[in-house]
Write a protein that holds these residues in place. Structure first.
Motif, PDB file in Angstrom:
ATOM      1  N   THR A   1       0.822  -1.203   0.000  1.00 54.80           N
ATOM      2  CA  THR A   1       0.000   0.000   0.000  1.00 54.80           C
ATOM      3  C   THR A   1       0.857   1.254   0.000  1.00 54.80           C
ATOM      4  OG1 THR A   1      -0.121   0.019   2.422  1.00 54.80           O
ATOM      5  CG2 THR A   1      -1.902  -1.105   1.233  1.00 54.80           C
ATOM      6  N   LEU A   2       0.276   2.325  -0.537  1.00 57.42           N
ATOM      7  CA  LEU A   2       0.851   3.661  -0.474  1.00 57.42           C
ATOM      8  C   LEU A   2      -0.125   4.541   0.277  1.00 57.42           C
ATOM      9  CD1 LEU A   2       3.038   5.753  -1.479  1.00 57.42           C
ATOM     10  CD2 LEU A   2       1.463   6.190  -3.398  1.00 57.42           C
ATOM     11  N   SER A   3       0.356   5.249   1.278  1.00 58.93           N
ATOM     12  CA  SER A   3      -0.533   6.087   2.077  1.00 58.93           C
ATOM     13  C   SER A   3       0.146   7.399   2.424  1.00 58.93           C
ATOM     14  CB  SER A   3      -0.940   5.355   3.364  1.00 58.93           C
ATOM     15  OG  SER A   3       0.201   5.018   4.124  1.00 58.93           O
ATOM     16  N   THR A   4      -0.634   8.334   2.929  1.00 58.36           N
ATOM     17  CA  THR A   4      -0.101   9.620   3.351  1.00 58.36           C
ATOM     18  C   THR A   4      -0.828  10.051   4.611  1.00 58.36           C
ATOM     19  OG1 THR A   4       0.440  11.861   2.599  1.00 58.36           O
ATOM     20  CG2 THR A   4      -1.732  11.035   2.037  1.00 58.36           C
ATOM     21  N   LEU A   5      -0.247  10.972   5.342  1.00 56.54           N
ATOM     22  CA  LEU A   5      -0.898  11.485   6.541  1.00 56.54           C
ATOM     23  C   LEU A   5      -1.941  12.525   6.153  1.00 56.54           C
ATOM     24  CD1 LEU A   5       2.002  12.001   9.131  1.00 56.54           C
ATOM     25  CD2 LEU A   5       0.104  10.379   9.287  1.00 56.54           C
ATOM     26  N   SER A   6      -3.103  12.431   6.775  1.00 54.96           N
ATOM     27  CA  SER A   6      -4.157  13.425   6.635  1.00 54.96           C
ATOM     28  C   SER A   6      -4.603  13.763   8.046  1.00 54.96           C
ATOM     29  CB  SER A   6      -5.325  12.861   5.811  1.00 54.96           C
ATOM     30  OG  SER A   6      -6.360  13.815   5.680  1.00 54.96           O
ATOM     31  N   GLY A   7      -3.982  14.786   8.609  1.00 55.67           N
ATOM     32  CA  GLY A   7      -4.205  15.065  10.022  1.00 55.67           C
ATOM     33  C   GLY A   7      -3.582  13.954  10.854  1.00 55.67           C
ATOM     34  N   ALA A   8      -4.352  13.438  11.791  1.00 58.86           N
ATOM     35  CA  ALA A   8      -3.869  12.355  12.653  1.00 58.86           C
ATOM     36  C   ALA A   8      -4.202  10.986  12.085  1.00 58.86           C
ATOM     37  CB  ALA A   8      -4.456  12.502  14.053  1.00 58.86           C
ATOM     38  N   GLU A   9      -4.660  10.958  10.839  1.00 61.81           N
ATOM     39  CA  GLU A   9      -5.021   9.696  10.196  1.00 61.81           C
ATOM     40  C   GLU A   9      -4.108   9.410   9.011  1.00 61.81           C
ATOM     41  OE1 GLU A   9      -9.780   9.228  10.822  1.00 61.81           O
ATOM     42  OE2 GLU A   9      -9.139  10.661   9.288  1.00 61.81           O
ATOM     43  N   VAL A  10      -4.055   8.151   8.651  1.00 60.44           N
ATOM     44  CA  VAL A  10      -3.403   7.726   7.413  1.00 60.44           C
ATOM     45  C   VAL A  10      -4.498   7.522   6.372  1.00 60.44           C
ATOM     46  CG1 VAL A  10      -2.399   5.684   6.322  1.00 60.44           C
ATOM     47  CG2 VAL A  10      -1.282   6.700   8.305  1.00 60.44           C
ATOM     48  N   MET A  11      -4.288   8.061   5.174  1.00 61.32           N
ATOM     49  CA  MET A  11      -5.227   7.868   4.076  1.00 61.32           C
ATOM     50  C   MET A  11      -4.532   7.059   2.991  1.00 61.32           C
ATOM     51  SD  MET A  11      -7.399  10.613   1.801  1.00 61.32           S
ATOM     52  CE  MET A  11      -5.956  11.368   1.061  1.00 61.32           C
ATOM     53  N   TYR A  12      -5.213   6.014   2.505  1.00 63.23           N
ATOM     54  CA  TYR A  12      -4.621   5.106   1.524  1.00 63.23           C
ATOM     55  C   TYR A  12      -4.833   5.635   0.106  1.00 63.23           C
ATOM     56  CZ  TYR A  12      -3.687   2.026   5.352  1.00 63.23           C
ATOM     57  OH  TYR A  12      -3.190   1.524   6.528  1.00 63.23           O
ATOM     58  N   LEU A  13      -3.726   5.805  -0.610  1.00 65.74           N
ATOM     59  CA  LEU A  13      -3.746   6.367  -1.958  1.00 65.74           C
ATOM     60  C   LEU A  13      -3.706   5.304  -3.045  1.00 65.74           C
ATOM     61  CD1 LEU A  13      -1.093   9.201  -1.430  1.00 65.74           C
ATOM     62  CD2 LEU A  13      -3.580   9.393  -1.248  1.00 65.74           C
ATOM     63  N   ALA A  14      -3.073   4.170  -2.755  1.00 64.18           N
ATOM     64  CA  ALA A  14      -2.943   3.111  -3.758  1.00 64.18           C
ATOM     65  C   ALA A  14      -2.726   1.787  -3.049  1.00 64.18           C
ATOM     66  CB  ALA A  14      -1.790   3.396  -4.712  1.00 64.18           C
ATOM     67  N   CYS A  15      -3.107   0.704  -3.741  1.00 72.10           N
ATOM     68  CA  CYS A  15      -2.952  -0.632  -3.177  1.00 72.10           C
ATOM     69  C   CYS A  15      -2.704  -1.627  -4.307  1.00 72.10           C
ATOM     70  CB  CYS A  15      -4.211  -1.025  -2.390  1.00 72.10           C
ATOM     71  SG  CYS A  15      -4.194  -2.715  -1.746  1.00 72.10           S
ATOM     72  N   ARG A  16      -1.655  -2.439  -4.159  1.00 68.10           N
ATOM     73  CA  ARG A  16      -1.398  -3.533  -5.088  1.00 68.10           C
ATOM     74  C   ARG A  16      -1.606  -4.828  -4.294  1.00 68.10           C
ATOM     75  NH1 ARG A  16       3.333  -5.776  -7.147  1.00 68.10           N
ATOM     76  NH2 ARG A  16       3.607  -6.484  -5.009  1.00 68.10           N
ATOM     77  N   ASN A  17      -2.671  -5.540  -4.625  1.00 62.91           N
ATOM     78  CA  ASN A  17      -3.027  -6.732  -3.859  1.00 62.91           C
ATOM     79  C   ASN A  17      -2.031  -7.865  -4.082  1.00 62.91           C
ATOM     80  OD1 ASN A  17      -5.367  -5.617  -2.718  1.00 62.91           O
ATOM     81  ND2 ASN A  17      -6.556  -6.115  -4.543  1.00 62.91           N
ATOM     82  N   ALA A  18      -1.952  -8.751  -3.098  1.00 61.70           N
ATOM     83  CA  ALA A  18      -1.037  -9.878  -3.164  1.00 61.70           C
ATOM     84  C   ALA A  18      -1.410 -10.820  -4.306  1.00 61.70           C
ATOM     85  CB  ALA A  18      -1.044 -10.638  -1.843  1.00 61.70           C
ATOM     86  N   ALA A  19      -0.399 -11.410  -4.913  1.00 60.67           N
ATOM     87  CA  ALA A  19      -0.640 -12.369  -5.989  1.00 60.67           C
ATOM     88  C   ALA A  19      -1.219 -13.672  -5.451  1.00 60.67           C
ATOM     89  CB  ALA A  19       0.666 -12.646  -6.741  1.00 60.67           C
ATOM     90  N   LYS A  20      -0.868 -14.012  -4.238  1.00 61.36           N
ATOM     91  CA  LYS A  20      -1.376 -15.258  -3.657  1.00 61.36           C
ATOM     92  C   LYS A  20      -2.796 -15.050  -3.134  1.00 61.36           C
ATOM     93  CE  LYS A  20       0.773 -14.291   0.818  1.00 61.36           C
ATOM     94  NZ  LYS A  20       1.786 -14.731   1.794  1.00 61.36           N
ATOM     95  N   PRO A  21      -3.599 -16.124  -3.059  1.00 60.05           N
ATOM     96  CA  PRO A  21      -4.978 -15.986  -2.597  1.00 60.05           C
ATOM     97  C   PRO A  21      -5.053 -15.673  -1.110  1.00 60.05           C
ATOM     98  CG  PRO A  21      -4.410 -18.296  -2.868  1.00 60.05           C
ATOM     99  CD  PRO A  21      -3.259 -17.507  -3.427  1.00 60.05           C
ATOM    100  N   LEU A  22      -6.197 -15.107  -0.705  1.00 59.13           N
ATOM    101  CA  LEU A  22      -6.515 -14.833   0.701  1.00 59.13           C
ATOM    102  C   LEU A  22      -5.593 -13.800   1.329  1.00 59.13           C
ATOM    103  CD1 LEU A  22      -7.258 -18.472   1.953  1.00 59.13           C
ATOM    104  CD2 LEU A  22      -8.849 -16.787   0.997  1.00 59.13           C
ATOM    105  N   GLY A  23      -5.027 -12.915   0.514  1.00 62.95           N
ATOM    106  CA  GLY A  23      -4.221 -11.830   1.062  1.00 62.95           C
ATOM    107  C   GLY A  23      -5.108 -10.719   1.597  1.00 62.95           C
TER     108      GLY A  23
END
Length: 257
Positions: free
Chosen positions: A111-133
């Motif tokens: 995942t790629l994330s950034t700070l937004s105040g006191a929270e982390v906001m997720y900007l991008a996600c590359r899911n695992a190649a294996k199942p059940l990730g």
């Protein structure tokens, strides 16, 4: 057709009229090659002159417009928002490009994330190649104090900046492993700085371990974070050390680009 109309009506009802009118004014001024005055804006938008005058005065006070001759033009504050959008867009495209070139973490959700105040906001996600990730939703926000990337970014901040950012009420714990207090969190930062990455050991979800490294700008300030997720069974000391090196290398690549 009825469903489409109903959805459009529902969306229209959710609009705040004052904000809608302000955006109409901004859009028209941004599209004009010259300076637009109140009378012209009111005529073209079908709004009362008094309403347009009040909108423009407010936008000028906020730095989104500025007075120019007998009318208005775009103000400098709009550049702050556009720069933020472009920076994040560049981050996402480079993040995706780096992962397409480096396949060492294909077995993990990244995942790629950034700070937004006191929270982390997720900007991008590359899911695992294996199942059940594990998977993450784009735009999702989580308390930074419980996440690997949040901890990594916070650890690189000046103490005063970090304390100001976390001055609000302590978020409710997600699991029994969630860090319990500001003092306990502060005690972790020296370890994360020494390792070059931070760990979330089941603080967001039982059985999930995340490892994250900060992406820094040219001045060394954290602007984003890259993390991987794995099960607690996968998170041996050797695996964490191996993946920590890779995540740190990817964060450094993203910083350079």
């Amino acid at each position: 057709m009825t469903k489409v109309v109903d959805m459009a009506d529902a969306q229209q009802k959710r609009l705040v009229p004052a904000i809608d009118r302000a955006v109409m004014v901004l859009d028209l001024i941004a599209a004009e090659p010259g300076v637009a005055g109140v009378s012209e804006l009111a005529r073209r938008l079908g709004l009362a002159k008094s309403s347009v005058h009040g909108i423009c005065d407010t936008l000028c006070a906020l730095g989104l417009l500025r007075v120019a001759g007998s009318g208005f033009e775009m103000g400098p504050r709009s550049l702050h928002w556009s720069a933020s959008f472009l920076d994040r867009s560049d981050l996402v495209s480079e993040f995706e490009r780096i992962l397409s070139e480096d396949r060492r973490l294909d077995d993990y959700t990244v995942t790629l994330s950034t700070l937004s105040g006191a929270e982390v906001m997720y900007l991008a996600c590359r899911n695992a190649a294996k199942p059940l990730g594990f998977t993450f939703q784009l735009g999702m926000r989580l308390p930074a104090i419980y996440t690997a990337t949040g901890k990594a970014m916070l650890s690189l901040m000046e103490s005063e900046q970090r304390q100001a950012l976390l001055a609000g009420p302590w978020p409710a714990a997600f699991t029994a492993n969630s860090v319990a207090s500001p003092e306990a969190l502060e005690g972790q930062f020296s370890e994360w700085r020494q390792l070059g990455y931070a760990l979330d050991r089941g603080e967001i979800r039982d059985g999930m371990v995340c490892l994250g490294a900060a992406v820094k700008d040219r001045s060394g300030k954290p602007v984003a974070g890259i993390a991987i997720s794995m099960t607690s069974a996968e998170a041996s000391a050797a695996a964490l050390k191996h993946c920590g090196v890779i995540v740190g290398e990817l964060a450094a690549k993203l910083m350079v680009r």
